[in-house]
Design an enzyme around this catalytic site. Structure first.
Site, PDB file in Angstrom:
ATOM      1  N   ASP A 245      46.309  32.573  47.015  1.00 24.05           N
ATOM      2  CA  ASP A 245      45.619  32.216  45.782  1.00 24.05           C
ATOM      3  C   ASP A 245      45.553  30.699  45.728  1.00 24.05           C
ATOM      4  O   ASP A 245      46.583  30.026  45.641  1.00 24.05           O
ATOM      5  CB  ASP A 245      46.357  32.758  44.554  1.00 24.05           C
ATOM      6  CG  ASP A 245      45.668  32.352  43.261  1.00 24.05           C
ATOM      7  OD1 ASP A 245      44.538  32.813  43.028  1.00 24.05           O
ATOM      8  OD2 ASP A 245      46.245  31.547  42.495  1.00 24.05           O
TER       9      ASP A 245
ATOM     10  N   GLU B  44      40.270  35.129  48.261  1.00 24.69           N
ATOM     11  CA  GLU B  44      39.246  35.392  47.241  1.00 24.69           C
ATOM     12  C   GLU B  44      37.916  34.781  47.670  1.00 24.69           C
ATOM     13  O   GLU B  44      37.876  33.693  48.248  1.00 24.69           O
ATOM     14  CB  GLU B  44      39.662  34.778  45.899  1.00 24.69           C
ATOM     15  CG  GLU B  44      40.504  35.689  45.035  1.00 24.69           C
ATOM     16  CD  GLU B  44      40.725  35.093  43.654  1.00 24.69           C
ATOM     17  OE1 GLU B  44      40.333  35.717  42.659  1.00 24.69           O
ATOM     18  OE2 GLU B  44      41.285  33.987  43.584  1.00 24.69           O
TER      19      GLU B  44
ATOM     20  N   ASP C  75      50.056  32.153  39.576  1.00 21.62           N
ATOM     21  CA  ASP C  75      49.495  32.066  40.918  1.00 21.62           C
ATOM     22  C   ASP C  75      50.105  33.111  41.846  1.00 21.62           C
ATOM     23  O   ASP C  75      49.402  33.715  42.664  1.00 21.62           O
ATOM     24  CB  ASP C  75      49.694  30.668  41.488  1.00 21.62           C
ATOM     25  CG  ASP C  75      48.948  29.599  40.695  1.00 21.62           C
ATOM     26  OD1 ASP C  75      47.919  29.944  40.098  1.00 21.62           O
ATOM     27  OD2 ASP C  75      49.396  28.437  40.682  1.00 21.62           O
TER      28      ASP C  75
END
Length: 373
Positions: free
Chosen positions: A181, A265, A345
């Site tokens: 992340d 992501e 996170d």
């Protein structure tokens, strides 16, 4: 597999003079035929690569443009190919409309095998009309390159970029997976709880950059002092870019060494930088560069990168029970009714890992299927 290796080179003053003329001719040919193609388009006509190639031959025979023959013909022909590629990328909606090359900025000239000779045994590089080029080989080049590109940065530094046909050895399998992340407070948080500090290279060199930019602003444009001050500014920018690139390679190498599958992501970075409060910090973090480097290293060494849908609520969802919450940027912890209290996170990284594993298991996206009508 095509790999690009770049090395610092040190041309002699005579070679620098010829390179300056070569860069100028390459820039002129590109801009001239971009203008011609624009003019043809306004007339409702289409100008192809073969037409521009034939027009270049006629142009070199014109006495007014005899100086085009003073440099190697290969970089001029390659500039037409680059122009054709730029138009193809535009029409296939991969990039914007081709723009004119500027005299300021990075200059380059590409040579194919007919215009250079590389001796693998003693690592000697000879370029057409330039002769032997002094190169600082940071590692041994095992095969003859397919193309050689000479580059001059705004800082005045010269580089030679080689395209090599190599197959890197795959790294041993570890049987481990992880998810990342990305953020600003910490550059990246791994699903196992590890955190990668954000180096903030722009912030580190901001005072020095501001000082050399002030010195540049005091110089008269066009003067030798102005050019020297401009190079000093370019050197600071180059230092920042080099530091970022080095850190990107170190992080990517660490990940592909330790993990077989890396989940990321699919971030909308172009949309994120529209937030003017975060734009400088986001560009300083250069998250896109990290993602591209990780993907390239993974492909190179037989590892896998899986991207999770950008609309998957990794930050807003509790990784333990799946409950969704509002998570403004100032809220740094996920506090769920189920009793889960965790760094936001780390919570997002665990969610990305679970969603990525679902992607690889099902072979499709992680967004919920639409309800039946």
């Amino acid at each position: 597999m095509k790999l690009r290796w770049t090395f610092r080179c040190y041309p002699t003053p005579e070679q620098e003079c010829l390179l300056a003329r070569t860069f100028g001719c390459v820039r002129f040919v590109y801009n001239h035929f971009l203008h011609e193609r624009n003019a043809a388009f306004t007339r409702g006509e289409r100008m192809t690569y073969s037409q521009t190639s034939a027009a270049l031959t006629r142009l070199k025979r014109d006495p007014d443009f005899a100086w085009l023959s003073e440099v190697s013909s290969v970089p001029l022909q390659q500039s037409l190919r680059h122009l054709q590629t730029a138009f193809r990328n535009f029409f296939e909606k991969r990039s914007g409309y081709p723009s004119f090359k500027r005299k300021t900025g990075t200059q380059s000239a590409e040579y194919t095998r007919s215009a250079f000779r590389f001796e693998v045994g003693n690592q000697r590089l000879l370029i057409a009309k330039l002769g032997r080029l002094k190169v600082k080989w940071s590692r041994r080049v095992p095969v003859e390159p397919t193309t050689v590109t000479l580059i001059r940065k705004p800082s005045g530094h010269y580089f030679v970029s080689l395209v090599l046909d190599l197959t890197p050895a795959p790294l041993p399998k570890t049987g481990k997976e992880t998810a990342l992340d990305f953020g600003l407070e910490k550059l990246a948080t791994l699903a196992n709880g590890e955190k990668i500090d954000n180096p903030r290279y722009l912030k580190r060199y901001l005072k020095k950059l501001a000082r050399v930019q002030r010195l540049l602003a005091r110089k008269q444009k066009g003067s030798k002092c102005y050019e020297r001050a401009k190079r000093r500014v370019a050197k600071v920018h180059e230092k920042i870019a080099n530091c970022r690139k080095d850190h990107q390679n170190q992080l990517a190498w660490m990940l592909v060494n330790r993990f077989d599958v890396i989940y990321l992501e699919d971030l909308n970075l172009r949309g994120l930088v529209k937030n003017h409060n975060l734009a400088r910090s986001l560009q300083d973090a250069a998250i896109g560069g990290y993602i591209r480097t990780i993907e390239a290293k993974a492909i190179m060494h037989g590892k896998q990168v899986v991207k999770v849908d950008r609309f998957f609520p990794s930050t807003k969802m509790c990784c333990r029970c799946g409950q969704l919450y509002s998570m403004p940027l100032e809220k740094r912890q996920m506090e769920c009714d189920c009793g889960n209290v965790m760094d936001r996170d780390l919570n997002a990284a665990i969610n990305i890992l679970a969603a990525g594993q679902a992607v690889t298991a099902r072979g499709d996206g992680v967004r919920p299927d639409p309800a039946p009508a």
